[in-house]
Design a protein around this motif. Sequence first.
Motif, PDB file in Angstrom:
ATOM      1  N   LEU A 100       0.806  -1.217   0.000  1.00  0.00           N
ATOM      2  CA  LEU A 100       0.000   0.000   0.000  1.00  0.00           C
ATOM      3  C   LEU A 100       0.839   1.266   0.000  1.00  0.00           C
ATOM      4  CD1 LEU A 100      -2.736  -1.058   2.539  1.00  0.00           C
ATOM      5  CD2 LEU A 100      -2.984  -0.825   0.087  1.00  0.00           C
ATOM      6  N   ALA A 101       2.130   1.131   0.263  1.00  0.00           N
ATOM      7  CA  ALA A 101       3.042   2.272   0.262  1.00  0.00           C
ATOM      8  C   ALA A 101       2.566   3.390   1.172  1.00  0.00           C
ATOM      9  CB  ALA A 101       3.236   2.799  -1.164  1.00  0.00           C
ATOM     10  N   THR A 102       2.044   3.017   2.332  1.00  0.00           N
ATOM     11  CA  THR A 102       1.558   4.034   3.263  1.00  0.00           C
ATOM     12  C   THR A 102       2.292   3.955   4.596  1.00  0.00           C
ATOM     13  OG1 THR A 102      -0.163   2.512   4.023  1.00  0.00           O
ATOM     14  CG2 THR A 102      -0.753   4.045   2.265  1.00  0.00           C
ATOM     15  N   GLY A 103       3.460   3.346   4.567  1.00  0.00           N
ATOM     16  CA  GLY A 103       4.183   3.187   5.822  1.00  0.00           C
ATOM     17  C   GLY A 103       3.566   2.089   6.643  1.00  0.00           C
ATOM     18  N   LYS A 104       3.489   2.265   7.919  1.00  0.00           N
ATOM     19  CA  LYS A 104       2.915   1.257   8.805  1.00  0.00           C
ATOM     20  C   LYS A 104       1.408   1.155   8.597  1.00  0.00           C
ATOM     21  CE  LYS A 104       2.626  -0.093  13.649  1.00  0.00           C
ATOM     22  NZ  LYS A 104       2.946   0.301  15.041  1.00  0.00           N
ATOM     23  N   ILE A 110      -3.440   2.418  -5.294  1.00  0.00           N
ATOM     24  CA  ILE A 110      -2.793   2.831  -4.051  1.00  0.00           C
ATOM     25  C   ILE A 110      -1.726   1.831  -3.626  1.00  0.00           C
ATOM     26  CG2 ILE A 110      -4.945   3.898  -3.285  1.00  0.00           C
ATOM     27  CD1 ILE A 110      -5.149   1.681  -1.171  1.00  0.00           C
ATOM     28  N   ARG A 111      -1.632   0.717  -4.367  1.00  0.00           N
ATOM     29  CA  ARG A 111      -0.720  -0.342  -3.947  1.00  0.00           C
ATOM     30  C   ARG A 111       0.629  -0.165  -4.624  1.00  0.00           C
ATOM     31  NH1 ARG A 111      -2.855  -5.926  -3.721  1.00  0.00           N
ATOM     32  NH2 ARG A 111      -2.343  -5.964  -5.917  1.00  0.00           N
ATOM     33  N   GLY A 112       1.518   0.577  -3.986  1.00  0.00           N
ATOM     34  CA  GLY A 112       2.887   0.737  -4.462  1.00  0.00           C
ATOM     35  C   GLY A 112       2.942   1.391  -5.821  1.00  0.00           C
ATOM     36  N   ALA A 113       3.594   0.673  -6.781  1.00  0.00           N
ATOM     37  CA  ALA A 113       3.803   1.225  -8.123  1.00  0.00           C
ATOM     38  C   ALA A 113       2.550   1.149  -8.984  1.00  0.00           C
ATOM     39  CB  ALA A 113       4.939   0.462  -8.815  1.00  0.00           C
ATOM     40  N   PHE A 160     -11.452   7.949  -0.283  1.00  0.00           N
ATOM     41  CA  PHE A 160     -10.614   7.240   0.696  1.00  0.00           C
ATOM     42  C   PHE A 160      -9.341   6.725   0.026  1.00  0.00           C
ATOM     43  CE2 PHE A 160     -14.637   5.849   3.211  1.00  0.00           C
ATOM     44  CZ  PHE A 160     -14.649   7.076   3.866  1.00  0.00           C
ATOM     45  N   ALA A 161      -9.501   6.184  -1.201  1.00  0.00           N
ATOM     46  CA  ALA A 161      -8.351   5.616  -1.911  1.00  0.00           C
ATOM     47  C   ALA A 161      -7.366   6.702  -2.315  1.00  0.00           C
ATOM     48  CB  ALA A 161      -8.821   4.833  -3.131  1.00  0.00           C
ATOM     49  N   ILE A 162      -7.873   7.787  -2.878  1.00  0.00           N
ATOM     50  CA  ILE A 162      -6.991   8.869  -3.337  1.00  0.00           C
ATOM     51  C   ILE A 162      -6.227   9.486  -2.166  1.00  0.00           C
ATOM     52  CG2 ILE A 162      -6.981  11.188  -4.343  1.00  0.00           C
ATOM     53  CD1 ILE A 162      -9.309  10.263  -6.133  1.00  0.00           C
ATOM     54  N   ARG A 163      -6.898   9.641  -1.039  1.00  0.00           N
ATOM     55  CA  ARG A 163      -6.252  10.209   0.144  1.00  0.00           C
ATOM     56  C   ARG A 163      -5.448   9.176   0.942  1.00  0.00           C
ATOM     57  NH1 ARG A 163     -11.278  13.866   2.587  1.00  0.00           N
ATOM     58  NH2 ARG A 163     -11.377  15.379   0.879  1.00  0.00           N
ATOM     59  N   ARG A 164      -5.484   7.936   0.500  1.00  0.00           N
ATOM     60  CA  ARG A 164      -4.781   6.839   1.169  1.00  0.00           C
ATOM     61  C   ARG A 164      -5.211   6.706   2.639  1.00  0.00           C
ATOM     62  NH1 ARG A 164      -0.930   4.728  -2.049  1.00  0.00           N
ATOM     63  NH2 ARG A 164      -0.261   5.987  -3.838  1.00  0.00           N
ATOM     64  N   GLU A 165      -6.503   6.869   2.852  1.00  0.00           N
ATOM     65  CA  GLU A 165      -7.074   6.652   4.181  1.00  0.00           C
ATOM     66  C   GLU A 165      -7.368   5.158   4.322  1.00  0.00           C
ATOM     67  OE1 GLU A 165     -10.432   9.228   4.522  1.00  0.00           O
ATOM     68  OE2 GLU A 165      -9.257  11.066   4.197  1.00  0.00           O
ATOM     69  N   THR A 166      -6.309   4.416   4.607  1.00  0.00           N
ATOM     70  CA  THR A 166      -6.385   2.960   4.530  1.00  0.00           C
ATOM     71  C   THR A 166      -7.407   2.367   5.482  1.00  0.00           C
ATOM     72  OG1 THR A 166      -4.029   2.989   3.977  1.00  0.00           O
ATOM     73  CG2 THR A 166      -4.990   0.869   4.548  1.00  0.00           C
TER      74      THR A 166
END
Length: 363
Positions: free
Chosen positions: A224-228, A315-318, A259-265
């Motif tokens: 997800l490339a969002t850190g933890k 939102i998943r990495g590349a 939610f996806a664009i803002r990476r609100e996982t």
Amino acid sequence: MNLGQPMRAISAADLITELDATIARSSSERCARMLWRTTELLVDGNNRLQEPQVGLLDDVLIRLARRIAPGTLAELSTTLAELGTAPMKTLRRLASCDDPAIAVPILIKSPALSPADLVAIATSGGEDHLLAIAGRRRIESPVTEAILQRGSSKTCLAIIGNPGAEFSGAAYANLIRRAVEDDEITKALTLRPDTPDMVVRELLSASPRPTIKASNANACSQVLATGKGPCDTEYAAARPEIISLNRSGKLSDSTVNRFAIRRETANLFTALSVLSGAPIEAIVQVMAESGYEGPVMACRASRLNWQTTLAVLNIRGAGLSPGERVRAQELFETLHLSTSQWSVRWGEISARAHRRTARSAGK
């Protein structure tokens, strides 16, 4: 009394006798020239030749083929594979040959081979023969059954991926048994658009996913490339608001897309959980998968549109390559809602098994 037919039969018999003598005296090069002249007669007159004429040329070819090198036979096979009216004895002999270069062109393409011919070859042929038959444009259910009886996992996956293959109840039963030990078969058959819902349910019940491991949970945050990644507390905190949005009819594509664009996982995963009816553990597991199939299925089970699904995938990495994006959209457009929902439930089964295992380990 009609003397024409007996005279023609005698003439044909005399010709074959003379041919046998000629072949015995000829070099392999001359036999090859004779073979290609005979083949040209078949090809040029394919729509005009009558059955007795084709049969006579068939007798000529099958005798010549005994003196021909494998490379030339492979060329002959490729030529005969295109014919609608074909010399059947020669065709069957070539299709049954142990050399894949000779057999495969006919097995893949020839419209002249009957289901009975294909069943016979599938029953006795090798893996290359089975794979070739699995690649035909149309495969009748008896042929499918014969392939599945002997084919490897690779062959099973090839025939499941062929939209022209017909599956009987016996074929589905065979695949369900094999799926217990092979998750790829489970995945492929579940993703096949025309697999009946009853089969999907039985398939997923018989073949639960492997339990989620800590490495998969770690992979989720990396993908997800969002850190933890979010913790259980964050999911629990997000759930009341997501449920409220859903009850008021506001948990829409635009909301999930945001939610996806803002990476609100936490919000995104919880939304997928609420919309699909799957537990959050199942959604986390699906999103941790390296391929696009699981997330696409979760979005389809959530009744999201393609643009929202694409935002979730990106939102998943590349993100996706152009080729993957095309394949993911094709999958999204062919998936049945019920198939997707049962597949996500498959993740629910796995998640429950994981919780049971975790509790047992803590005792």
